[in-house]
Design an enzyme around this catalytic site. Structure first.
Site, PDB file in Angstrom:
ATOM      1  N   SER A  20       0.812  -1.228   0.000  1.00 39.07           N
ATOM      2  CA  SER A  20       0.000   0.000   0.000  1.00 39.07           C
ATOM      3  C   SER A  20       0.838   1.266   0.000  1.00 39.07           C
ATOM      4  O   SER A  20       0.288   2.367   0.123  1.00 39.07           O
ATOM      5  CB  SER A  20      -0.923   0.013   1.216  1.00 39.07           C
ATOM      6  OG  SER A  20      -0.148  -0.016   2.396  1.00 39.07           O
ATOM      7  N   THR A  28      -1.611   3.704   4.474  1.00 39.19           N
ATOM      8  CA  THR A  28      -0.669   4.813   4.382  1.00 39.19           C
ATOM      9  C   THR A  28       0.351   4.779   5.518  1.00 39.19           C
ATOM     10  O   THR A  28      -0.019   4.532   6.665  1.00 39.19           O
ATOM     11  CB  THR A  28      -1.452   6.143   4.510  1.00 39.19           C
ATOM     12  OG1 THR A  28      -2.377   6.215   3.443  1.00 39.19           O
ATOM     13  CG2 THR A  28      -0.524   7.336   4.502  1.00 39.19           C
ATOM     14  N   THR A  84       1.621   6.998   0.248  1.00 40.03           N
ATOM     15  CA  THR A  84       0.700   5.884   0.005  1.00 40.03           C
ATOM     16  C   THR A  84       0.574   5.599  -1.486  1.00 40.03           C
ATOM     17  O   THR A  84       0.835   6.480  -2.317  1.00 40.03           O
ATOM     18  CB  THR A  84      -0.700   6.235   0.569  1.00 40.03           C
ATOM     19  OG1 THR A  84      -1.549   5.095   0.471  1.00 40.03           O
ATOM     20  CG2 THR A  84      -1.359   7.373  -0.188  1.00 40.03           C
ATOM     21  N   ARG A  99      -7.952   8.728  -9.365  1.00 36.52           N
ATOM     22  CA  ARG A  99      -8.356   9.010  -7.981  1.00 36.52           C
ATOM     23  C   ARG A  99      -7.153   9.423  -7.133  1.00 36.52           C
ATOM     24  O   ARG A  99      -6.088   8.803  -7.171  1.00 36.52           O
ATOM     25  CB  ARG A  99      -9.013   7.760  -7.380  1.00 36.52           C
ATOM     26  CG  ARG A  99      -9.513   7.929  -5.947  1.00 36.52           C
ATOM     27  CD  ARG A  99      -8.504   7.498  -4.910  1.00 36.52           C
ATOM     28  NE  ARG A  99      -9.055   7.529  -3.561  1.00 36.52           N
ATOM     29  CZ  ARG A  99      -8.339   7.336  -2.455  1.00 36.52           C
ATOM     30  NH1 ARG A  99      -7.051   7.100  -2.548  1.00 36.52           N
ATOM     31  NH2 ARG A  99      -8.902   7.396  -1.277  1.00 36.52           N
ATOM     32  N   THR A 101      -4.811   8.003   8.378  1.00 41.62           N
ATOM     33  CA  THR A 101      -4.828   6.902   7.424  1.00 41.62           C
ATOM     34  C   THR A 101      -6.243   6.367   7.354  1.00 41.62           C
ATOM     35  O   THR A 101      -7.065   6.656   8.213  1.00 41.62           O
ATOM     36  CB  THR A 101      -3.838   5.801   7.851  1.00 41.62           C
ATOM     37  OG1 THR A 101      -3.874   4.733   6.891  1.00 41.62           O
ATOM     38  CG2 THR A 101      -4.184   5.241   9.209  1.00 41.62           C
ATOM     39  N   GLY A 102      -6.519   5.600   6.329  1.00 40.36           N
ATOM     40  CA  GLY A 102      -7.854   5.022   6.182  1.00 40.36           C
ATOM     41  C   GLY A 102      -8.530   5.533   4.929  1.00 40.36           C
ATOM     42  O   GLY A 102      -7.864   5.937   3.969  1.00 40.36           O
TER      43      GLY A 102
HETATM   44  N1  ASP Z   1      -5.709   7.314   3.099  1.00 40.05           N
HETATM   45  C1  ASP Z   1      -5.231   6.604   1.957  1.00 40.05           C
HETATM   46  C2  ASP Z   1      -6.051   6.976   0.755  1.00 40.05           C
HETATM   47  O1  ASP Z   1      -7.256   7.092   0.880  1.00 40.05           O
HETATM   48  C3  ASP Z   1      -5.237   5.127   2.074  1.00 40.05           C
HETATM   49  C4  ASP Z   1      -5.039   4.564   3.425  1.00 40.05           C
HETATM   50  O2  ASP Z   1      -4.497   5.172   4.324  1.00 40.05           O
HETATM   51  O3  ASP Z   1      -5.420   3.403   3.611  1.00 40.05           O
HETATM   52  O4  ASP Z   1      -5.477   7.104  -0.301  1.00 40.05           O
END
Ligand code: ASP
Length: 333
Positions: free
Chosen positions: A51, A184, A202, A212, A235-236
């Site tokens: 990731s 991330t 990320t 995107r 993150t997320g």
């Molecule tokens: N926040 C990141 C994104 O949406 C991905 C992640 O942290 O899982 O690109």
């Protein structure tokens, strides 16, 4: 958490890799900026992490694109997004911050800038990531109940809905993941001089719609640092943080007097209030005040913070979990 200096805080369990790489810089009196950049590079360079950086899972077209940013203060910050040819978005972002008047470079322009800065281009797609993508492309049924289902772009969600019988669809829905093991890398640090810095990097959502871009390269969404008030990194599900300017909001709350724990909790609460939350959404947030006190919160259980200070190294669950109950707060290391 009690104030400490120097200190480094990183998202997820791979944050330990990041902290280990950066700690010698902080312990040796080096700068927080050097430390957070080094921390991200360590994770970007690990092709087994799917990731971040090379080895990250590609978008729906099978091509990897990377995002990242770095921040010292509102005067000193920058990001790059939709990078296709260079493995270190944080290093590119640092150069944008140091060499230009801009805050964000995207796509071909970001790649051309990295090339002009002398960075070496790389093929970001590993054989392993290509194989995962190929399986996803050729047989979306394989993804039922597996961890990437929530990241599918709309066209493929529709494809999934058309597959299997009712029992299979229910089983797939029940198995929705909201905690992937890799996300991330987000890092906050304070050096021996008391300077605070943050960075994140990320490859974004696996199998995202090409083009995107998430929260991670956007100042105020995936990262915000203000030496007067504090810092936050997230993150997320990036869209949730973008809809609420999550990290900026956390720092503004600390500016108004909130402690790091209350600020982190309030961001998660705002996301729940302002967004339509589905089962596979997750958000994890770390908040840090200039005095070195810090906290974390998450939408759901599973988020981890790797922290390192002179006398302590921990991998601990979020201090507060909004949905699904708090986890044990004891250190895991
Ligand atoms: N926040 C990141 C994104 O949406 C991905 C992640 O942290 O899982 O690109």
């Amino acid at each position: 958490m009690a104030p400490q200096r120097p200190i480094i805080l990183s998202t997820w369990s791979f944050g330990r890799v990041a902290n280990a790489a950066a700690w010698p810089i902080l312990a040796g009196g080096g700068s927080a900026l050097d430390a957070v950049e080094r921390a991200c590079i360590a994770v970007e360079d690990d092709p087994t992490i799917d990731s971040v950086g090379r080895g990250g899972l590609p978008d729906a077209s099978g091509r990897v694109s990377l995002d990242g940013c770095v921040m010292l203060s509102p005067r000193r910050c920058a990001g790059v997004c939709f990078v296709r040819r260079f493995n270190h978005p944080v290093s590119s972002a640092r150069r944008v911050m140091e060499q230009t008047h801009h805050v964000l470079l995207a796509g071909e322009g970001a790649d051309a800038f990295a090339a002009a800065q002398g960075f070496t281009p790389e093929d970001l797609l590993t054989d392993e990531a290509h194989e995962v993508w190929r399986k996803w492309r050729d047989d979306p049924a394989l993804l039922k109940g597996e961890r990437y289902r929530g990241w599918l772009p709309p066209r493929n969600v529709e494809e999934l809905r058309g597959i299997g019988d009712e029992a299979q669809r229910i089983a797939a829905d029940e198995a929705l993941p909201h905690n992937r093991t890799h996300d991330t890398i987000g890092v906050l640090a304070i050096d021996l001089n008391g300077t605070m810095a943050g960075a994140c990097s990320t490859s974004g959502m696996a199998f995202k719609v090409p083009g995107r871009v998430g929260d991670s390269p956007i100042i105020g969404c995936g990262l915000y640092v203000d030496p007067q008030a504090g810092a936050a990194v997230a993150t997320g599900t990036g869209e949730l943080l973008m809809r609420t300017c999550g990290c900026f909001f956390a720092v503004e709350l600390m500016r108004q007097g909130a402690c790091p724990a209350d600020a982190a909790r309030a961001v998660i609460a705002r996301i729940v209030e302002a967004c339509d939350i589905v089962d596979d959404h997750q958000v994890g947030l770390i908040t840090l005040k200039p005095d070195g006190t810090w906290a974390s919160a998450a939408l759901r259980s599973g988020f981890r913070v790797a922290s390192r200070a002179t006398d302590r190294e921990e991998l601990a669950p979020a201090g507060h979990v909004m949905l699904g109950g708090d986890e044990a707060s004891e250190p895991l290391l």
